[in-house]
Design an enzyme around this catalytic site. Structure first.
Site, PDB file in Angstrom:
ATOM      1  N   CYS A 130       0.825  -1.223   0.000  1.00 39.66           N
ATOM      2  CA  CYS A 130       0.000   0.000   0.000  1.00 39.66           C
ATOM      3  C   CYS A 130       0.860   1.275   0.000  1.00 39.66           C
ATOM      4  CB  CYS A 130      -0.946  -0.011   1.190  1.00 39.66           C
ATOM      5  SG  CYS A 130      -0.261  -0.750   2.680  1.00 39.66           S
ATOM      6  N   HIS A 242      -3.013   6.328   4.426  1.00 42.89           N
ATOM      7  CA  HIS A 242      -1.588   6.407   4.761  1.00 42.89           C
ATOM      8  C   HIS A 242      -1.046   7.773   4.333  1.00 42.89           C
ATOM      9  CE1 HIS A 242      -1.784   2.239   5.612  1.00 42.89           C
ATOM     10  NE2 HIS A 242      -0.997   1.744   4.678  1.00 42.89           N
TER      11      HIS A 242
HETATM   12  N1  LIG Z   1      -5.061  -3.548   4.200  1.00 42.39           N
HETATM   13  C1  LIG Z   1      -4.227  -2.978   3.336  1.00 42.39           C
HETATM   14  O1  LIG Z   1      -4.000  -1.746   3.317  1.00 42.39           O
HETATM   15  C2  LIG Z   1      -3.508  -3.819   2.352  1.00 42.39           C
HETATM   16  C3  LIG Z   1      -2.826  -3.178   1.346  1.00 42.39           C
HETATM   17  C4  LIG Z   1      -2.139  -3.924   0.416  1.00 42.39           C
HETATM   18  C5  LIG Z   1      -2.171  -5.297   0.523  1.00 42.39           C
HETATM   19  N2  LIG Z   1      -2.859  -5.906   1.523  1.00 42.39           N
HETATM   20  C6  LIG Z   1      -2.843  -7.354   1.573  1.00 42.39           C
HETATM   21  O2  LIG Z   1      -4.140  -7.867   1.266  1.00 42.39           O
HETATM   22  C7  LIG Z   1      -4.359  -9.068   1.984  1.00 42.39           C
HETATM   23  C8  LIG Z   1      -5.648  -8.975   2.810  1.00 42.39           C
HETATM   24  O3  LIG Z   1      -5.577  -7.866   3.693  1.00 42.39           O
HETATM   25  P1  LIG Z   1      -6.845  -7.389   4.535  1.00 42.39           P
HETATM   26  O4  LIG Z   1      -6.416  -6.106   5.112  1.00 42.39           O
HETATM   27  O5  LIG Z   1      -8.104  -7.445   3.731  1.00 42.39           O
HETATM   28  O6  LIG Z   1      -6.924  -8.542   5.659  1.00 42.39           O
HETATM   29  P2  LIG Z   1      -8.147  -8.999   6.561  1.00 42.39           P
HETATM   30  O7  LIG Z   1      -9.119  -7.883   6.766  1.00 42.39           O
HETATM   31  O8  LIG Z   1      -7.567  -9.651   7.759  1.00 42.39           O
HETATM   32  O9  LIG Z   1      -8.899 -10.146   5.680  1.00 42.39           O
HETATM   33  C9  LIG Z   1      -8.287 -11.375   5.377  1.00 42.39           C
HETATM   34  C10 LIG Z   1      -9.177 -12.147   4.390  1.00 42.39           C
HETATM   35  O10 LIG Z   1      -8.509 -13.369   4.053  1.00 42.39           O
HETATM   36  C11 LIG Z   1      -9.408 -14.454   4.271  1.00 42.39           C
HETATM   37  N3  LIG Z   1      -8.704 -15.664   4.650  1.00 42.39           N
HETATM   38  C12 LIG Z   1      -7.917 -15.876   5.735  1.00 42.39           C
HETATM   39  N4  LIG Z   1      -7.500 -17.166   5.772  1.00 42.39           N
HETATM   40  C13 LIG Z   1      -8.048 -17.778   4.691  1.00 42.39           C
HETATM   41  C14 LIG Z   1      -8.021 -19.111   4.177  1.00 42.39           C
HETATM   42  N5  LIG Z   1      -7.339 -20.076   4.804  1.00 42.39           N
HETATM   43  N6  LIG Z   1      -8.704 -19.368   3.042  1.00 42.39           N
HETATM   44  C15 LIG Z   1      -9.400 -18.413   2.402  1.00 42.39           C
HETATM   45  N7  LIG Z   1      -9.488 -17.141   2.848  1.00 42.39           N
HETATM   46  C16 LIG Z   1      -8.819 -16.827   3.975  1.00 42.39           C
HETATM   47  C17 LIG Z   1     -10.288 -13.972   5.403  1.00 42.39           C
HETATM   48  O11 LIG Z   1     -11.460 -14.775   5.424  1.00 42.39           O
HETATM   49  P3  LIG Z   1     -12.196 -15.147   6.822  1.00 42.39           P
HETATM   50  O12 LIG Z   1     -13.037 -13.930   7.145  1.00 42.39           O
HETATM   51  O13 LIG Z   1     -13.007 -16.344   6.425  1.00 42.39           O
HETATM   52  O14 LIG Z   1     -11.132 -15.422   7.824  1.00 42.39           O
HETATM   53  C18 LIG Z   1     -10.536 -12.532   4.971  1.00 42.39           C
HETATM   54  O15 LIG Z   1     -11.528 -12.498   3.964  1.00 42.39           O
HETATM   55  C19 LIG Z   1      -3.082  -9.289   2.807  1.00 42.39           C
HETATM   56  O16 LIG Z   1      -2.222 -10.104   2.048  1.00 42.39           O
HETATM   57  C20 LIG Z   1      -2.511  -7.920   2.931  1.00 42.39           C
HETATM   58  O17 LIG Z   1      -1.120  -7.938   3.138  1.00 42.39           O
HETATM   59  C21 LIG Z   1      -3.543  -5.201   2.436  1.00 42.39           C
END
Ligand SMILES: NC(=O)c1ccc[n+]([C@@H]2O[C@H](COP(=O)([O-])OP(=O)(O)OC[C@H]3O[C@@H](n4cnc5c(N)ncnc54)[C@H](OP(=O)(O)O)[C@@H]3O)[C@@H](O)[C@H]2O)c1
Length: 343
Positions: A130, A242
């Site tokens: 990000c 950010h």
């Molecule tokens: N937040 C940011 O600013 C940002 C920016 C760039 C990249 N990212 C990346 O994007 C990704 C997600 O971030 P987020 O902020 O959305 O995280 P989050 O809110 O914690 O959500 C995680 C998601 O992954 C799913 N998940 C977890 N374990 C799983 C499994 N075994 N099988 C299938 N689905 C699974 C979760 O489903 P359940 O609800 O079923 O657990 C949920 O839908 C990460 O890799 C992060 O590094 C985030």
């Protein structure tokens, strides 16, 4: 005939934002499928004015799905993206799992759209971190104009960058401070409410954190391997958005006025830079917005050809979901994929 799109991680911060951006921008999809872990099967998530029932990623057959927007974390992506790609579905991944793989393009459409064509080697395209995404949107037009030699960036990163658990921790700790409850640190290493933490992701051997290294490696991969980058990444008690304080050293002379004019014309950038109270953009104001805001543009007289800037963007949108949807749009605009249903 439109595309069939799956969003893996659809219950998360980024996944939910992906669904709303696909709907907002009218992505040419006939069908959108929401996937997450077995914990979420049957839960409902919004897609425009519809709701989708979440399915289990583990049991899903990707053979007639065209694009998978993946935001389920690095280890899930490492396990699933190659299998999904092998089924003929293009994965656009939000984690850091594939960003540094020489066979996977790392794309910000305003910066290096042509590199997307390399996706066919693995059927995977990586979305940057990000902090890097918004940084390179602001740097690209300035680099084209005067060639950046060195970047010094300090990030002020919101808790939503650490997923929904990060947002809950800021909320719960803030509440606990006011009602004098005990404060628990689970997601972050120190208290985040009314504090800042100079530590994101794991420590590396040289003392930098992985988050800081990512900004360096990704800027080089997308913009120019010759640019020198040093970063300090800091978590701040802000829910979304950010901020980045950026110092730049250029090969050629460039004034603050010239930089302002260049950035005013640049794709994805919006300059708000009045030298008066409130004449700049803060994270709270950028939440829900697509552009990268650039403020506080000024000459840095401590180096030759130096500029300083303040860059702000919504980390869940340009930093993640919006950029991923823009990559999907790029594949469609350039005719690089066709809907399975027509082949
Ligand atoms: N937040 C940011 O600013 C940002 C920016 C760039 C990249 N990212 C990346 O994007 C990704 C997600 O971030 P987020 O902020 O959305 O995280 P989050 O809110 O914690 O959500 C995680 C998601 O992954 C799913 N998940 C977890 N374990 C799983 C499994 N075994 N099988 C299938 N689905 C699974 C979760 O489903 P359940 O609800 O079923 O657990 C949920 O839908 C990460 O890799 C992060 O590094 C985030």
């Amino acid at each position: 005939m439109g595309f069939k799109i799956a969003v893996a991680g659809a219950t998360g911060n980024v996944g939910r934002e992906m669904l709303s951006i696909l709907a907002e921008r009218g992505f040419p999809a006939d069908e959108v499928v929401a996937l997450a872990s077995s914990r979420s099967v049957g839960k409902e998530v919004s897609f425009g004015d519809k709701t989708l029932k979440v399915k289990n990623l583990e049991n899903y057959d990707f053979s007639d799905t065209d694009i998978c927007l993946m935001s389920a974390g690095g280890s899930i992506s490492q396990k699933w993206s190659p299998k999904i790609g092998a089924q003929g579905c293009v994965v656009i991944d939000n984690s850091s799992a594939w960003r540094y793989d020489s066979e996977v393009p790392l794309i910000v459409p305003e910066v290096n759209p042509d590199a997307v064509e390399g996706f066919t080697k693995r059927n995977i395209i990586a979305n940057p971190n990000c902090s890097t995404a918004q940084l390179v949107v602001a740097l690209k037009p300035l680099h084209d104009a005067a060639t950046i030699k060195r970047v010094v960036v300090s990030t002020y990163q919101s808790v939503s960058g650490a997923g929904k658990d990060g947002m809950d921790e800021l909320f719960n700790q803030t509440r606990a401070v006011f009602v004098a409850d005990p404060i628990e640190n689970k997601k972050f290493t120190k208290r985040i409410a009314f504090n800042v933490i100079p530590h994101i992701d794991v420590f590396m051997e040289d003392g930098y954190t992985k988050e800081e290294w990512k900004v360096l490696a990704e800027t080089k991969k997308m913009l120019d391997p010759k640019i020198k980058v040093t970063c300090t990444a800091v978590r701040v008690p802000v829910f979304i958005g950010h901020g980045e304080a950026v110092n730049l050293e250029f090969e050629k002379e460039i004034t603050a006025d010239e930089a302002r004019d260049i950035l005013r014309e640049a794709p994805g950038c919006l300059v708000v830079d009045k030298h008066e109270d409130g004449g700049y953009v803060t994270p709270v104001e950028c939440a829900g917005e697509d552009v990268t805001y650039i403020s506080r543009i000024r000459e840095d007289a401590t180096v030759e050809n130096g500029l300083a800037l303040w860059v702000v963007s919504d980390n869940l949108r340009k930093g993640a979901a919006l950029n991923a949807v823009q990559i999907a749009e790029l594949l469609v605009e350039r005719n690089l994929i066709k809907p399975h249903a027509t082949t």
